[in-house]
Design a protein around this motif. Structure first.
Motif, short mmCIF file in Angstrom:
data_model
loop_
_atom_site.label_atom_id
_atom_site.label_comp_id
_atom_site.label_asym_id
_atom_site.label_seq_id
_atom_site.Cartn_x
_atom_site.Cartn_y
_atom_site.Cartn_z
N LEU A 13 0.82 -1.21 0.00
CA LEU A 13 0.00 0.00 0.00
C LEU A 13 0.85 1.26 0.00
O LEU A 13 0.44 2.30 -0.50
CB LEU A 13 -0.92 0.01 1.23
N TYR A 14 2.03 1.15 0.59
CA TYR A 14 2.91 2.33 0.68
C TYR A 14 4.36 1.85 0.71
O TYR A 14 4.70 0.90 1.41
CB TYR A 14 2.59 3.14 1.93
N GLN A 26 4.32 0.21 -4.33
CA GLN A 26 3.03 0.88 -4.17
C GLN A 26 2.36 1.03 -5.53
O GLN A 26 2.99 1.45 -6.49
CB GLN A 26 3.31 2.24 -3.54
N GLY A 27 1.10 0.60 -5.63
CA GLY A 27 0.37 0.69 -6.90
C GLY A 27 0.47 -0.55 -7.76
O GLY A 27 -0.25 -0.68 -8.75
N GLU A 62 -0.37 11.46 2.79
CA GLU A 62 -0.47 10.61 1.60
C GLU A 62 -0.73 9.16 1.98
O GLU A 62 -1.59 8.49 1.39
CB GLU A 62 0.84 10.70 0.80
N ALA A 63 -0.02 8.66 2.99
CA ALA A 63 -0.20 7.28 3.43
C ALA A 63 -1.60 7.06 3.98
O ALA A 63 -2.25 6.05 3.71
CB ALA A 63 0.85 6.92 4.49
N LEU A 66 -4.06 6.66 1.23
CA LEU A 66 -3.96 5.35 0.58
C LEU A 66 -4.62 4.25 1.40
O LEU A 66 -5.13 3.27 0.87
CB LEU A 66 -2.48 4.99 0.34
#
Length: 570
Positions: A13-14, A26-27, A62-63, A66
């Motif tokens: 996720l991060y 991530q992604g 940001e985290a 997400l």
């Protein structure tokens, strides 16, 4: 790092993490990870990544964004309390696959993925992990690669990505149980971090990576390898069914098949060549032949304090040694050497035909292994037999419908009906009288092959081949019955119908259907088909060890065999 056993789906996720050399960022899509008790446990490792030019507050914001779609507010707050720059956050989810469900449906095989043991620390983490289907393991149980292995891998990845000298051919060799297969998986994963695909040539008949045992195959790998072979059975570009877990007593056919399969390599991606662990006596001579015939750019040679001595396969050593079928050739180093007899048997692209094939030697990379294993010569064969059975079961798992549909027992699936006169037959590993061929085929593991000869035009069949052909194998199946009145074979196989139309030959070898398939099918009542305890071991060919890898121990056991369950053909 987080070392674990069990299976799960891993999403980053991060940040960035790595599993068995493969980087999950991530992604990236979620990856299915299989950390089993048959192999070293896997570890999810944090990876250093470039620090963004943001404040810690911005990174936390940001985290948190997400995590919003995955966790409730309380859980998000708990995670963010432990957040720090350069950390990575992963989500582990329960994983169910048809293959795993099929494997664990057989008695005793659930231990492969999960083992319960008394633990002194039944805390919230333990319970949470158990709900996913995994458990934390001690770091010492995890996979560890030596400095020399990591160094070799780093150099090979660099060479493969530079593409200065074309695509490297990397041949990996060494005795049994020194970590060749683990190194290959790691190397393929590391290469896939940088390039889109890797080619893989399987030359180890006994412990194949992507197919059932007894095969020589060429595959194009585009997805990471995050588990043992029985969790990632795949369809090769080219495959030949040799039919035995060892090439002993038929070396020439083994070499000819490798040449045939290797001729399909297009030189568009790096090639990793896996070799067998038999590196003494005749095995060493065959390895010298392979180095000459495949002309690798790099040879990775494993050695360990516990393995038998093996001479260093330097270019000079290979040049000066006669193989089993190839002769030593003196050559001037800067001119390379020609292998006319091999080059003629390969089909090269038009642009390559103009210039002669020149092989200029290889770079030898020596890797010292301190691979921890508990196998001894006495129990190695039984352990390898378990792994071969798991590979066959992993292949048969492809017959199952996708999750969440329920499992079907194999006897509940509808087989294909194949007329006697539509396919030719051959028993590859033994001489069988024509009158007994159908007894040998019934309830057997069969290679579904395509020969060039036209078998049409025969009125009845069965059509028997006088010699074993070197031909493409499109997949495998079980001959689950023979209808003598309608003259039909009943074949159970996951090979799709469009491929089955090309099959015109059935090969039966020494690879057998695992006993648990006969003994442990759900829903059977009364007498189990093909199983008997009234079996005469003194009959010629009655030993289950026909075609198995032989050691001193197995030869001794043949003198006083223990009664076991065997199939009975009626």
């Amino acid at each position: 790092g987080f070392t674990f056993s069990g299976i799960c789906r891993v999403t980053c996720l991060y940040g960035q993490v790595q599993v068995l050399g493969y980087t999950i960022s991530q992604g990236h899509p979620a990856q299915e990870v299989f950390s089993t008790y048959t192999h070293s446990r896997l570890t999810i490792n944090a990876v250093h990544y470039s620090m963004p030019e943001k404040s810690k507050k911005e990174m936390k914001r940001e985290a948190r964004a997400l995590l919003r779609s995955h966790l409730n507010r309380d859980d998000r707050c708990w995670v963010m309390k432990n957040f720090s720059p350069l950390c990575s956050i992963v989500m582990l989810e329960q994983l169910k696959t048809p293959t795993v469900n099929f494997l664990v449906s057989h008695p005793g095989l659930s231990y492969v993925f999960m083992q319960e043991s008394p633990t002194f620390q039944i805390n919230s983490e333990h319970l949470a992990l158990r709900s996913v289907g995994i458990r934390r393991e001690k770091k010492k149980n995890g996979l560890r690669l030596t400095e020399s292995a990591l160094s070799a891998m780093e150099e090979l990845v660099t060479v493969s990505c530079e593409e200065v000298d074309g695509c490297p051919i990397i041949l990996v060799c060494g005795s049994q149980d020194v970590g060749k297969s683990t190194f290959n998986r790691c190397l393929m994963n590391q290469l896939l971090n940088s390039i889109s695909c890797v080619d893989y040539l399987e030359c180890d008949l006994g412990q194949t990576e992507f197919t059932p045992p007894g095969c020589i195959s060429l595959l194009n790998i585009t997805e990471p390898i995050l588990g043992p072979p029985f969790t990632h059975q795949r369809t090769p570009q080219k495959m030949v069914y040799y039919g035995k877990p060892s090439c002993k007593n038929n070396y020439e056919n083994y070499i000819e098949i490798i040449k045939y399969v290797f001729s399909s390599y297009k030189r568009e991606a790096p090639l990793i060549v896996n070799t067998m662990g038999w590196v003494s006596d005749t095995g060493l001579l065959l390895l010298v032949d392979l180095v000459r015939l495949l002309a690798p750019s790099h040879v990775v040679q494993f050695s360990s304090g516990r393995s038998k001595y093996m001479p260093s396969l330097t270019p000079d050593y290979v040049d000066s040694m006669d193989g089993l079928y190839t002769k030593s050739k003196s050559r001037i180093r800067n001119r390379g050497f020609h292998l006319a007899e091999f080059a003629e048997s390969l089909e090269f692209a038009d642009e390559e035909k103009e210039s002669p094939v020149v092989f200029t030697g290889h770079k030898l990379m020596c890797v010292q292994s301190d691979f921890a294993f508990r196998k001894t010569p006495r129990n190695r064969e039984s352990h390898n037999k378990v792994l071969r059975d798991l590979a066959v079961l992993g292949y048969l798992g492809q017959l199952q419908p996708p999750v969440p549909k329920p499992l079907y027992p194999l006897h509940g699936l509808t087989p294909y009906q194949v007329p006697f006169n539509a396919v030719a037959l051959r028993i590859t590993h033994a001489d069988v009288a024509p009158t007994h061929i159908l007894y040998a085929v019934n309830a057997s593991w069969v290679g579904l092959c395509k020969i060039l000869d036209d078998v049409r035009g025969y009125a009845n069949g069965p059509i028997l081949l006088a010699q074993t052909p070197i031909c493409d194998c499109l997949g495998f199946g079980i001959c689950r019955g023979i209808d003598m009145e309608k003259r039909l074979y009943h074949i159970l196989t996951p090979v799709p119908p469009e491929e089955l139309r090309n099959v015109n030959c059935l090969l039966v070898g020494a690879i057998s259907v695992p006993q648990c398939v006969f003994k442990s099918q759900r829903g059977l009542e009364g007498t189990i088909p093909y199983i008997t305890t009234d079996y005469n071991f003194k009959l010629p060919g009655a030993s289950e060890r026909v075609g198995a890898r032989e050691s001193k121990e197995t030869r001794e056991e043949k003198v006083h065999p223990k009664p076991k369950l065997h199939r009975k053909i009626n």
